[in-house]
Enzyme design. Structure first.
Site, PDB file in Angstrom:
ATOM      1  N   ASN A   9       0.892  -1.306   0.065  1.00  0.00           N
ATOM      2  CA  ASN A   9      -0.059  -0.048  -0.001  1.00  0.00           C
ATOM      3  C   ASN A   9       0.951   1.255   0.071  1.00  0.00           C
ATOM      4  O   ASN A   9       1.590   1.445   0.941  1.00  0.00           O
ATOM      5  CB  ASN A   9      -0.864  -0.034   1.194  1.00  0.00           C
ATOM      6  N   LYS A  11       0.148   4.114  -0.132  1.00  0.00           N
ATOM      7  CA  LYS A  11      -0.513   5.617   0.418  1.00  0.00           C
ATOM      8  C   LYS A  11      -0.364   6.472  -0.361  1.00  0.00           C
ATOM      9  O   LYS A  11      -0.315   6.491  -1.819  1.00  0.00           O
ATOM     10  CB  LYS A  11      -0.014   5.679   1.766  1.00  0.00           C
ATOM     11  N   HIS A  97      -9.288   0.975   4.906  1.00  0.00           N
ATOM     12  CA  HIS A  97      -8.056   1.050   5.766  1.00  0.00           C
ATOM     13  C   HIS A  97      -8.296   2.063   6.727  1.00  0.00           C
ATOM     14  O   HIS A  97      -9.030   3.108   6.682  1.00  0.00           O
ATOM     15  CB  HIS A  97      -7.035   1.527   4.533  1.00  0.00           C
ATOM     16  N   GLU A  99      -6.877   4.361   7.864  1.00  0.00           N
ATOM     17  CA  GLU A  99      -6.576   6.010   7.635  1.00  0.00           C
ATOM     18  C   GLU A  99      -8.026   6.599   6.906  1.00  0.00           C
ATOM     19  O   GLU A  99      -8.340   7.535   6.980  1.00  0.00           O
ATOM     20  CB  GLU A  99      -5.405   6.210   6.726  1.00  0.00           C
ATOM     21  N   GLU A 169      -4.742  -4.930  10.641  1.00  0.00           N
ATOM     22  CA  GLU A 169      -3.930  -3.984  10.719  1.00  0.00           C
ATOM     23  C   GLU A 169      -4.295  -3.182  12.184  1.00  0.00           C
ATOM     24  O   GLU A 169      -5.053  -2.251  12.123  1.00  0.00           O
ATOM     25  CB  GLU A 169      -4.104  -3.148   9.641  1.00  0.00           C
ATOM     26  N   GLY A 175       2.867   2.363  10.630  1.00  0.00           N
ATOM     27  CA  GLY A 175       3.760   3.414  10.659  1.00  0.00           C
ATOM     28  C   GLY A 175       4.332   3.768  11.937  1.00  0.00           C
ATOM     29  O   GLY A 175       5.195   4.924  11.812  1.00  0.00           O
ATOM     30  N   SER A 215       3.774  -1.775  10.304  1.00  0.00           N
ATOM     31  CA  SER A 215       5.160  -1.799  10.339  1.00  0.00           C
ATOM     32  C   SER A 215       5.915  -3.465  10.141  1.00  0.00           C
ATOM     33  O   SER A 215       6.773  -3.857  10.962  1.00  0.00           O
ATOM     34  CB  SER A 215       5.487  -1.616  11.927  1.00  0.00           C
ATOM     35  N   GLY A 236       3.124  -1.111   4.418  1.00  0.00           N
ATOM     36  CA  GLY A 236       3.111   0.410   3.656  1.00  0.00           C
ATOM     37  C   GLY A 236       4.581   0.779   3.661  1.00  0.00           C
ATOM     38  O   GLY A 236       4.983   0.518   2.358  1.00  0.00           O
ATOM     39  N   GLY A 237       5.226   1.174   4.403  1.00  0.00           N
ATOM     40  CA  GLY A 237       6.599   1.939   4.358  1.00  0.00           C
ATOM     41  C   GLY A 237       7.663   1.028   3.703  1.00  0.00           C
ATOM     42  O   GLY A 237       8.033   1.423   2.756  1.00  0.00           O
TER      43      GLY A 237
HETATM   44  P1  13P Z   1       3.483   0.421   7.526  1.00  0.00           P
HETATM   45  O1  13P Z   1       3.924  -0.878   7.135  1.00  0.00           O
HETATM   46  O2  13P Z   1       3.850   1.643   7.061  1.00  0.00           O
HETATM   47  O3  13P Z   1       3.261   0.428   9.112  1.00  0.00           O
HETATM   48  O4  13P Z   1       1.611   0.436   7.117  1.00  0.00           O
HETATM   49  C1  13P Z   1       0.981  -0.533   7.127  1.00  0.00           C
HETATM   50  C2  13P Z   1      -0.270  -0.074   6.518  1.00  0.00           C
HETATM   51  O5  13P Z   1      -1.099   0.793   6.773  1.00  0.00           O
HETATM   52  C3  13P Z   1      -0.507  -0.930   5.136  1.00  0.00           C
HETATM   53  O6  13P Z   1      -1.976  -0.632   4.735  1.00  0.00           O
END
Ligand code: 13P
Length: 252
Positions: A9, A11, A97, A99, A169, A175, A215, A236-237
């Protein structure tokens, strides 16, 4: 046997030219790896470029979106429909998600509409669930996750629910560099599977893939992947750097 699924993802990161480089560089490192579904979910505006790159280099990755509206078209300023995603060969879509729930007011009911719409357009929904830090501290993790799963899958029929991917999640792990322990993630994944058994049946529940997200890194992915009810990761990251994303795919 459930096939592993690693989804990136991105983002709100990367422009189309950066997206194109990332996909090509990642592919160079994971070519030839079998047995895991690799999904990339760029921002909407990068989707046409990524589609072109996937086709041009015969890259065996699935294209995903980070959100969609449930209607096919209409007066919904700023939204993107399932039909538009299908036009670019998008096959997966992240729905609900945290967010989106947190910053854009997405409710369980909206999540449910989107899941139903995605399935009816032959898109694979990656439905996200997870508790906040306060909910965890107050001992409500299980209630929150069970409610989100039940509401998100309301009226989703047994014959199609097998296509849904559920991403657990925990919000506090996203993050922050503080992933859940593999054991804690497994406990929630197993609870989700119990709920799926209750709503549908055991066979159906056994076929649905459950990811962990929050993470995830090359250092901890193997711990998650070794858990019996965790079938992949939503990342994510670590998905926006070719080296780390390729490592995650390889380890999965
Ligand atoms: P991170 O891997 O950056 O923690 O993000 C997870 C996420 O929200 C994937 O959708």
């Amino acid at each position: 046997m459930r096939k592993k699924i690693i989804a990136g993802n991105w983002k709100m990161n990367l422009t189309p030219d950066q997206a194109s480089t990332l996909v090509r560089e990642t592919w160079e490192e994971i070519q030839g790896i079998d047995g895991v579904d690799v999904v990339v979910c760029p921002p909407f505006i990068c989707i046409p470029t990524v589609r072109e790159i996937l086709d041009e280099y015969s890259i065996n990755m699935h294209l995903g979106a980070q959100n969609m509206h449930w209607e096919e078209s209409g007066a919904y300023t700023g939204e993107i429909s399932p039909v538009m995603l299908k036009f670019y060969g998008v096959s997966h879509v992240i729905i609900g998600h945290s967010e989106r729930r947190q910053y854009f007011g997405e409710t369980d009911q909206a999540v449910n509409r989107k899941v139903l719409s995605a399935l009816s357009h032959d898109l694979t929904p990656i439905m996200c669930v997870g508790e906040s830090l306060k909910e965890r501290d107050d001992g409500h993790t299980k209630d929150v996750v069970v409610a989100q799963v039940k509401r998100g899958l309301f009226e989703v029929m047994k014959d199609v629910v097998r296509r849904v991917v559920i991403a657990y999640e925990p919000i506090w792990a996203i993050g922050t560099g503080k992933a859940a322990s593999a054991e804690d993630a497994q406990e929630v994944a197993s609870l989700i599977r119990e709920v799926l058994s209750e709503i549908y049946d055991e066979d159906t529940s056994r076929e649905i893939r459950i990811q962990y997200g929050g993470s995830v890194s090359p250092e901890n992915i193997s711990d998650f992947m070794s858990m019996p009810d965790i079938d992949g990761a939503l990342v994510g990251g670590a998905s926006i750097k070719s080296e780390s994303y390729a490592t995650l795919v390889r380890l999965a």
